[in-house]
Write a protein that holds these residues in place. Structure first.
Motif, mmCIF file in Angstrom:
data_model
loop_
_atom_site.group_PDB
_atom_site.id
_atom_site.type_symbol
_atom_site.label_atom_id
_atom_site.label_comp_id
_atom_site.label_asym_id
_atom_site.label_seq_id
_atom_site.Cartn_x
_atom_site.Cartn_y
_atom_site.Cartn_z
ATOM 1 N N SER A 46 0.856 -1.194 0.000
ATOM 2 C CA SER A 46 0.000 0.000 0.000
ATOM 3 C C SER A 46 0.887 1.238 0.000
ATOM 4 C CB SER A 46 -0.924 -0.003 1.206
ATOM 5 O OG SER A 46 -0.224 -0.411 2.341
ATOM 6 N N LEU A 48 2.213 4.746 -0.056
ATOM 7 C CA LEU A 48 1.497 5.943 0.368
ATOM 8 C C LEU A 48 1.466 6.990 -0.732
ATOM 9 C CD1 LEU A 48 2.692 6.281 4.037
ATOM 10 C CD2 LEU A 48 0.646 5.213 3.153
ATOM 11 N N ALA A 49 2.461 6.996 -1.554
ATOM 12 C CA ALA A 49 2.478 7.939 -2.678
ATOM 13 C C ALA A 49 3.362 7.359 -3.757
ATOM 14 C CB ALA A 49 3.010 9.280 -2.231
ATOM 15 N N ILE A 54 2.901 13.855 -4.407
ATOM 16 C CA ILE A 54 2.678 14.917 -3.439
ATOM 17 C C ILE A 54 3.387 14.724 -2.098
ATOM 18 C CG2 ILE A 54 0.467 15.694 -4.286
ATOM 19 C CD1 ILE A 54 -0.505 13.437 -2.137
ATOM 20 N N SER A 55 3.583 15.804 -1.430
ATOM 21 C CA SER A 55 4.197 15.758 -0.110
ATOM 22 C C SER A 55 3.176 15.284 0.910
ATOM 23 C CB SER A 55 4.673 17.158 0.227
ATOM 24 O OG SER A 55 4.930 17.247 1.598
ATOM 25 N N ALA A 56 3.668 14.713 1.961
ATOM 26 C CA ALA A 56 2.763 14.125 2.940
ATOM 27 C C ALA A 56 2.035 15.155 3.779
ATOM 28 C CB ALA A 56 3.547 13.205 3.855
ATOM 29 N N PHE A 142 -5.346 6.347 1.247
ATOM 30 C CA PHE A 142 -6.086 6.404 2.506
ATOM 31 C C PHE A 142 -6.206 7.875 2.898
ATOM 32 C CE2 PHE A 142 -4.312 2.138 2.644
ATOM 33 C CZ PHE A 142 -5.357 1.396 3.155
ATOM 34 N N TYR B 113 -9.592 1.263 13.003
ATOM 35 C CA TYR B 113 -8.758 1.972 12.030
ATOM 36 C C TYR B 113 -8.067 3.192 12.641
ATOM 37 C CZ TYR B 113 -7.314 4.501 7.893
ATOM 38 O OH TYR B 113 -6.572 5.177 6.972
ATOM 39 N N LEU B 120 0.121 5.338 9.393
ATOM 40 C CA LEU B 120 0.235 5.739 7.983
ATOM 41 C C LEU B 120 0.708 7.185 7.885
ATOM 42 C CD1 LEU B 120 -3.039 4.113 6.587
ATOM 43 C CD2 LEU B 120 -0.726 3.243 6.364
ATOM 44 N N ALA B 124 4.169 8.688 6.287
ATOM 45 C CA ALA B 124 4.157 9.749 5.272
ATOM 46 C C ALA B 124 4.982 10.943 5.741
ATOM 47 C CB ALA B 124 2.722 10.164 4.985
ATOM 48 N N GLN B 125 4.849 11.285 7.016
ATOM 49 C CA GLN B 125 5.608 12.428 7.542
ATOM 50 C C GLN B 125 7.109 12.146 7.580
ATOM 51 O OE1 GLN B 125 3.355 12.989 11.087
ATOM 52 N NE2 GLN B 125 1.934 14.425 10.126
ATOM 53 N N ARG B 127 8.489 10.514 5.365
ATOM 54 C CA ARG B 127 8.765 10.339 3.935
ATOM 55 C C ARG B 127 9.146 8.881 3.607
ATOM 56 N NH1 ARG B 127 8.304 15.164 1.931
ATOM 57 N NH2 ARG B 127 9.020 14.630 -0.152
ATOM 58 N N TRP B 129 7.531 5.801 1.873
ATOM 59 C CA TRP B 129 6.376 5.537 1.005
ATOM 60 C C TRP B 129 6.098 4.048 0.866
ATOM 61 C CZ3 TRP B 129 4.905 10.174 1.308
ATOM 62 C CH2 TRP B 129 5.760 11.248 1.095
ATOM 63 N N VAL B 131 5.021 1.147 2.210
ATOM 64 C CA VAL B 131 4.285 0.618 3.361
ATOM 65 C C VAL B 131 3.460 -0.582 2.889
ATOM 66 C CG1 VAL B 131 2.567 1.151 5.139
ATOM 67 C CG2 VAL B 131 4.159 2.912 4.400
ATOM 68 N N SER B 132 3.396 -1.590 3.706
ATOM 69 C CA SER B 132 2.572 -2.745 3.340
ATOM 70 C C SER B 132 1.885 -3.310 4.577
ATOM 71 C CB SER B 132 3.414 -3.821 2.659
ATOM 72 O OG SER B 132 4.447 -4.227 3.512
ATOM 73 N N PHE B 133 0.766 -3.940 4.341
ATOM 74 C CA PHE B 133 0.020 -4.593 5.421
ATOM 75 C C PHE B 133 0.276 -6.094 5.344
ATOM 76 C CE2 PHE B 133 -2.494 -0.697 5.001
ATOM 77 C CZ PHE B 133 -2.728 -0.374 6.329
#
Lengths: 148, 139
Positions: A46, A48-49, A54-56, A142, B113, B120, B124-125, B127, B129, B131-133
């Motif tokens: 999954s 995220l980008a 785009i930036s988070a 998400f 959730y 998540l 992202a913060q 940086r 990217w 990610v997996s479940f």
């Protein structure tokens, strides 16, 4: 010349069972111990980008070419799953799959945004995400609320 | 009296059977112990199921595994942590790792959730990217 009698050639052919039992027992132990009784795990990627996206810190802004999007809201109340697709109620997960496949056939590059209620268990969330992937959507995001 | 001659040679045969037994036992011991050590690192969780999951790759890429229990408790390795701490740790890991960092979320299927969302966001913060479940295959 005296020819040896055939009976004198008979050797002791008694098979020793001990080494065989040893080996079989060791093999048995080996396979029992190494057999994993855990269910094999797989992963559901999954990202995220996408690279260069785009930036988070910013909300996922859509470019002009991506003005169309599929917004799926997932909510669970009293063990009942409530799904909406672009504000239209979706009766069941099977119906959602049909919708997603139909949308994907039109344009699989449409971004799919999953807006999930916080109290929803992860199982239906992953199920919906999985159905999006099975419908060949490539951009599944998400939605998240950034608290300052 | 007839004495046995010294020249009476006994056949000195080297019996390899016990040696093979011991070596085989040692091999089994190390195989089993390494296997169990590997299993210990994985916390037993009722993972969600998915049909489009793919097999886990044992690539040498740096990976951080976050376990989320049914009650929302977060475990980084075997250590209990809070979401803020994870965010900080991920940033540090990201800075220290030259290759792409992967975060794998192993969450219980009953986890709400709202306990997964901060993870998540933290990824992202930081940086990260990739990610997996973790899931199990849907029957």
């Amino acid at each position: 010349m005296r020819i040896p009698h055939s009976s004198t050639l008979q050797r002791d052919f008694s098979v020793s069972m001990t080494p065989m039992i040893d080996v079989v027992f060791l093999l048995l132990i080996f396979f029992v111990c190494t057999a994993s009784f855990q269910i094999a795990e797989s992963i559901l990627p999954s990202p995220l980008a996408l690279s260069g996206a785009i930036s988070a810190e910013l909300p996922p802004e859509l470019t002009e070419t991506e003005l169309e999007r599929v917004l799926i809201t997932i909510l669970q109340r009293d063990n009942e799953l409530i799904l909406t697709v672009n504000a239209q109620n979706c009766a069941s997960l099977a119906r959602l799959s049909e919708l997603l496949v139909a949308l994907s056939n039109i344009d699989a590059t449409l971004p799919v945004l999953l807006d999930i209620d916080g109290d929803t268990p992860l199982d239906p969330v992953i199920d919906v995400y999985d159905r999006c992937r099975l419908a060949s959507f490539r951009k599944i995001h998400f939605a998240a609320e950034v608290r300052q | 009296m007839r004495l046995p001659r010294l020249g009476c040679r006994r056949s000195v045969k080297f019996n390899v059977t016990p040696l093979i037994d011991v070596v085989f036992l040692l091999i089994i011991f190390f195989l089993v112990s390494s296997h169990l050590a590997q299993q210990e690192t994985q916390l037993e969780l009722a993972l969600p199921s998915a049909a489009s999951g793919r097999e886990t790759d044992d690539s040498p890429a740096e990976r951080v595994t976050i376990n989320v229990l049914a009650d929302g408790q977060l475990l980084l390795g075997s250590e209990k942590v809070v979401a803020r701490e994870i965010s900080r740790r991920l940033r540090v890991e990201r800075e220290e790792t030259s290759d792409e960092l992967e975060v794998r979320i192993r969450a219980d299927r009953k986890t709400a959730y709202r306990h997964v969302e901060p993870l998540l966001l933290a990824c992202a913060q930081a940086r990260i990217w990739n990610v997996s479940f973790a899931v199990i295959e849907k029957e």
